[in-house]
Design an enzyme around this catalytic site. Structure first.
Site, PDB file in Angstrom:
ATOM      1  CG  ASP A   1      31.359  46.247  -9.209  1.00 34.25           C
ATOM      2  OD1 ASP A   1      31.557  45.722  -8.097  1.00 34.25           O
ATOM      3  OD2 ASP A   1      31.548  45.640 -10.279  1.00 34.25           O
TER       4      ASP A   1
ATOM      5  CG  HIS B   1      30.783  46.944   1.274  1.00 30.08           C
ATOM      6  ND1 HIS B   1      30.697  46.929  -0.105  1.00 30.08           N
ATOM      7  CD2 HIS B   1      30.961  45.646   1.651  1.00 30.08           C
ATOM      8  CE1 HIS B   1      30.812  45.673  -0.542  1.00 30.08           C
ATOM      9  NE2 HIS B   1      30.987  44.893   0.506  1.00 30.08           N
TER      10      HIS B   1
ATOM     11  CG  LEU C   1      18.142  63.280  -6.096  1.00 25.56           C
ATOM     12  CD1 LEU C   1      18.369  63.105  -7.596  1.00 25.56           C
ATOM     13  CD2 LEU C   1      19.491  63.263  -5.370  1.00 25.56           C
TER      14      LEU C   1
ATOM     15  NE  ARG D   1      29.457  46.526 -12.853  1.00 21.70           N
ATOM     16  CZ  ARG D   1      28.900  45.357 -12.643  1.00 21.70           C
ATOM     17  NH1 ARG D   1      27.937  44.939 -13.414  1.00 21.70           N
ATOM     18  NH2 ARG D   1      29.291  44.587 -11.646  1.00 21.70           N
TER      19      ARG D   1
ATOM     20  CG  LEU E   1      22.078  45.783 -17.044  1.00 22.46           C
ATOM     21  CD1 LEU E   1      22.594  47.217 -16.964  1.00 22.46           C
ATOM     22  CD2 LEU E   1      21.134  45.643 -18.225  1.00 22.46           C
TER      23      LEU E   1
ATOM     24  CD  GLU F   1      23.198  56.646 -25.127  1.00 23.26           C
ATOM     25  OE1 GLU F   1      24.361  56.238 -25.327  1.00 23.26           O
ATOM     26  OE2 GLU F   1      22.296  56.578 -25.981  1.00 23.26           O
TER      27      GLU F   1
HETATM   28  C1  FPP Z   1      29.740  46.114  -5.062  1.00 23.75           C
HETATM   29  O1  FPP Z   1      31.130  46.083  -4.842  1.00 23.75           O
HETATM   30  C2  FPP Z   1      29.084  46.712  -3.911  1.00 23.75           C
HETATM   31  C3  FPP Z   1      28.118  46.117  -3.159  1.00 23.75           C
HETATM   32  C4  FPP Z   1      27.625  44.754  -3.432  1.00 23.75           C
HETATM   33  C5  FPP Z   1      27.554  46.795  -1.983  1.00 23.75           C
HETATM   34  C6  FPP Z   1      27.380  48.280  -2.117  1.00 23.75           C
HETATM   35  C7  FPP Z   1      27.016  48.802  -0.803  1.00 23.75           C
HETATM   36  C8  FPP Z   1      27.331  50.030  -0.334  1.00 23.75           C
HETATM   37  C9  FPP Z   1      28.036  51.074  -1.094  1.00 23.75           C
HETATM   38  C10 FPP Z   1      26.978  50.363   1.076  1.00 23.75           C
HETATM   39  C11 FPP Z   1      25.569  50.303   1.463  1.00 23.75           C
HETATM   40  C12 FPP Z   1      24.704  51.225   0.710  1.00 23.75           C
HETATM   41  C13 FPP Z   1      23.943  52.196   1.236  1.00 23.75           C
HETATM   42  C14 FPP Z   1      22.946  52.840   0.375  1.00 23.75           C
HETATM   43  C15 FPP Z   1      24.067  52.690   2.591  1.00 23.75           C
HETATM   44  P1  FPP Z   1      31.840  44.674  -4.640  1.00 23.75           P
HETATM   45  O2  FPP Z   1      31.799  44.333  -3.188  1.00 23.75           O
HETATM   46  O3  FPP Z   1      31.203  43.641  -5.510  1.00 23.75           O
HETATM   47  O4  FPP Z   1      33.292  44.988  -5.094  1.00 23.75           O
HETATM   48  P2  FPP Z   1      34.311  43.973  -5.787  1.00 23.75           P
HETATM   49  O5  FPP Z   1      33.686  43.566  -7.105  1.00 23.75           O
HETATM   50  O6  FPP Z   1      35.541  44.798  -5.967  1.00 23.75           O
HETATM   51  O7  FPP Z   1      34.502  42.822  -4.862  1.00 23.75           O
END
Ligand code: FPP
Length: 251
Positions: free
Chosen positions: A30, A47, A141, A198, A205, A217
């Site tokens: 996140d 991202h 892994l 997180r 969650l 945990e």
């Molecule tokens: C949460 O941060 C993140 C996501 C919803 C997307 C996560 C995706 C990636 C890291 C890239 C794709 C993954 C792979 C495996 C190639 P947010 O956008 O909710 O952040 P914010 O809460 O700060 O807006």
């Protein structure tokens, strides 16, 4: 007890017990959007940077001999985001799988999807299946990519599969217990997560591994995911090793 010394990001010494590394670590990646906003960049750049952080953490988990790493990349609720953000995340998945497959395979990593691939764009589903087929016999892994994943959807799916098996005479009501339910989930055959991480300051969650987290945990941090480094992972593992896990019993 094997003990190794690592420095954390405050330059202090952490004593990590290599015999007590969590078997299964799960991460809610996140804070990508906030990371981008702070830099006046489009959210999609967050991202993209998140994928770079993921690569480093996968390498570190592999080095530490973590057996399962589950990362929450796209939830069943994330479809409600703007279309261009959704398609950018789908593209990043395809790119990641195409670019990283060989190295991950060389490093004996299994790439597995947990989530509903049937709801994903065809190309994403195909690349996920291809990555799994190419790596499924590896013994290192297991990297679970939670893509189009929701904990409630996973449990509803399990109920439906169980109902079907009962209808077809393959399952009896009296055989239903904790272990059996676990075997109807995407994580069938895997141990529950020991540690759920997180970053980004949120402490919830968000529909992640609802069944499996019964005795996990939790570890939170204010760092946004793109800034999350191996030192943060080591700190989380160090803190985990200093928790008293009682599983409802008393010592
Ligand atoms: C949460 O941060 C993140 C996501 C919803 C997307 C996560 C995706 C990636 C890291 C890239 C794709 C993954 C792979 C495996 C190639 P947010 O956008 O909710 O952040 P914010 O809460 O700060 O807006």
């Amino acid at each position: 007890m094997l003990e190794k010394f690592y420095k954390d990001n405050k330059n202090t010494i952490l004593h990590i017990d290599e015999d007590n590394i969590p078997t299964h670590i799960a991460i809610i990646m996140d804070g990508n959007g906030r990371w981008a906003k702070q830099r006046k960049l489009p959210r999609t750049m967050g991202h993209k940077a998140g994928v770079e952080a993921l690569k480093k953490i996968v390498r570190e988990c592999d080095r530490l001999k973590v057996k399962y790493l589950t990362v929450y990349a796209f939830s069943t609720e994330n479809w409600q985001r703007p279309k261009d953000e959704v398609s950018a995340i789908m593209k990043l998945l395809v790119q990641y799988l195409r670019r990283e497959l060989d190295e991950l395979n060389k490093n004996n990593v299994v790439i597995n999807n947990i989530g509903d691939t049937s709801g994903l764009p065809e190309l994403c589903a195909r690349e996920l299946t291809n990555a799994y087929n190419n790596t499924k016999d590896n013994t290192g892994l297991v990297l679970n990519l939670a893509f189009n994943y929701g904990g409630r959807a996973e449990i509803v799916r399990a109920f439906k599969l169980m109902a079907l098996d009962i209808k077809n005479g393959l399952l009896k009501e009296e055989d239903i217990n904790d272990n059996l339910v676990s075997n109807y989930l995407y994580t069938k055959g895997m141990p529950d997560p020991d540690l759920i991480i997180r970053p980004s300051g949120e402490q919830r969650l968000s529909n992640f591994l609802l069944w499996q987290c019964a005795y996990s945990e939790f570890w939170y941090s204010n760092i946004n995911w793109p800034d999350f480094k191996k030192e943060d992972l080591l700190q989380a593992i160090y803190d985990y090793q200093n928790r008293d896990r009682r599983f409802g019993k008393i010592k």
